[in-house]
Design an enzyme around this catalytic site. Structure first.
Site, PDB file in Angstrom:
ATOM      1  N   TYR A  62     -31.232  -4.493 -15.672  1.00  0.00           N
ATOM      2  CA  TYR A  62     -30.629  -3.512 -14.756  1.00  0.00           C
ATOM      3  C   TYR A  62     -31.573  -2.316 -14.602  1.00  0.00           C
ATOM      4  O   TYR A  62     -31.793  -1.816 -13.493  1.00  0.00           O
ATOM      5  CB  TYR A  62     -29.276  -3.074 -15.297  1.00  0.00           C
ATOM      6  CG  TYR A  62     -28.533  -2.106 -14.402  1.00  0.00           C
ATOM      7  CD1 TYR A  62     -27.692  -2.573 -13.394  1.00  0.00           C
ATOM      8  CD2 TYR A  62     -28.663  -0.730 -14.565  1.00  0.00           C
ATOM      9  CE1 TYR A  62     -27.003  -1.690 -12.567  1.00  0.00           C
ATOM     10  CE2 TYR A  62     -27.984   0.159 -13.743  1.00  0.00           C
ATOM     11  CZ  TYR A  62     -27.156  -0.326 -12.752  1.00  0.00           C
ATOM     12  OH  TYR A  62     -26.483   0.558 -11.934  1.00  0.00           O
ATOM     13  N   ILE A  80     -20.406  10.161 -10.952  1.00  0.00           N
ATOM     14  CA  ILE A  80     -19.727  10.966  -9.948  1.00  0.00           C
ATOM     15  C   ILE A  80     -18.249  10.588  -9.856  1.00  0.00           C
ATOM     16  O   ILE A  80     -17.824   9.526 -10.304  1.00  0.00           O
ATOM     17  CB  ILE A  80     -20.370  10.800  -8.546  1.00  0.00           C
ATOM     18  CG1 ILE A  80     -20.275   9.329  -8.094  1.00  0.00           C
ATOM     19  CG2 ILE A  80     -21.804  11.293  -8.524  1.00  0.00           C
ATOM     20  CD1 ILE A  80     -20.559   9.133  -6.639  1.00  0.00           C
TER      21      ILE A  80
END
Length: 237
Positions: free
Chosen positions: A126, A159
């Site tokens: 990743y 977020i």
């Protein structure tokens, strides 16, 4: 009216970008694996479908494109699938559309902090593919510059978005309170903050900006680790 293709665009950050650009009057086409009754949507699984499926779709080919935004994200655990999903198919779509843009076009990819920092809950591949996204952006900024196509990357930190707001906005959420303490702007970012940057990069106000990776993190990445430790321990000197 500007014509915008969003790969993704129905949830999370992609949905906020969709809403922001729709509100200013863009003609939005979304492409994702989700099935929806919304107009101007192409059901397209970037892993399963051939890229030509989206390039030849009648929704798209009626108009030249102004903006191309990649908001999709691989969530599996297969290194080959992740590279295919995050890099190879993106490359194929950009190559396939490179001669179908209007002048002053813009391409934006949503990246990840894992391309810059180690995120322990994510596997090594990743991190590698997220770093590769930024390299891909720089390559195409040079490659497509002569065609007056700009290419940039937006990198959000953790977020608040529609899918997690009920968790983070709890009054005593310890993660949010900790982040509010150490982030220089003293708040968590939102998907709207990310959408606002994409709005700018997909506009005539950013026509000399290309090849950049811009962090949306409230300044957290520029605070030293020593200072962060002191803040968390409430040490003043």
């Amino acid at each position: 009216m500007k014509n915008t293709l969003i790969i993704g665009g129905l949830s999370g950050i992609g949905k906020s970008i969709n809403q922001a650009l729709s509100s200013r009057g863009d003609n939005i086409i979304t492409a994702s694996r989700k099935k929806t009754n919304l107009n101007n949507h192409i059901q397209f699984d970037i892993l399963s479908n051939d890229v030509n499926d989206i390039l030849s779709d009648s929704l798209f080919f009626k108009k030249k494109l102004d903006y191309l935004i990649f908001t999709h994200r691989y969530r599996g655990d297969n290194i080959d699938e992740d590279f295919n999903h995050s890099i190879k198919k993106v490359e194929q779509i950009i190559n396939g559309l490179s001669n179908k843009f209007n002048p002053n076009a813009s391409i934006v990819l949503i990246g990840s902090m894992a391309g810059r920092f180690v995120i322990k809950e994510q596997p090594v591949f990743y991190h590698a593919t997220r770093a590769a996204i930024e390299s891909l952006v720089r390559y195409y900024a040079v490659e497509l510059g002569s065609l007056n196509i700009r290419v940039n990357c937006v990198i959000p930190d953790i977020i608040i978005k529609e899918e997690n707001k009920n968790f983070f906005l709890q009054k005593d959420n310890s993660i949010r309170l900790m982040l509010e303490k150490i982030i220089p702007l003293k708040r968590m970012g939102t998907s709207e903050d990310v959408a606002n940057l994409v709005d700018f990069l997909c506009s005539d106000k950013s026509t000399f900006i290309t090849g950049q990776s811009i962090l949306v993190d409230g300044g957290l990445s520029i605070v030293s680790q020593t200072n962060l430790s002191k803040q968390l321990l409430d040490i003043n000197n």
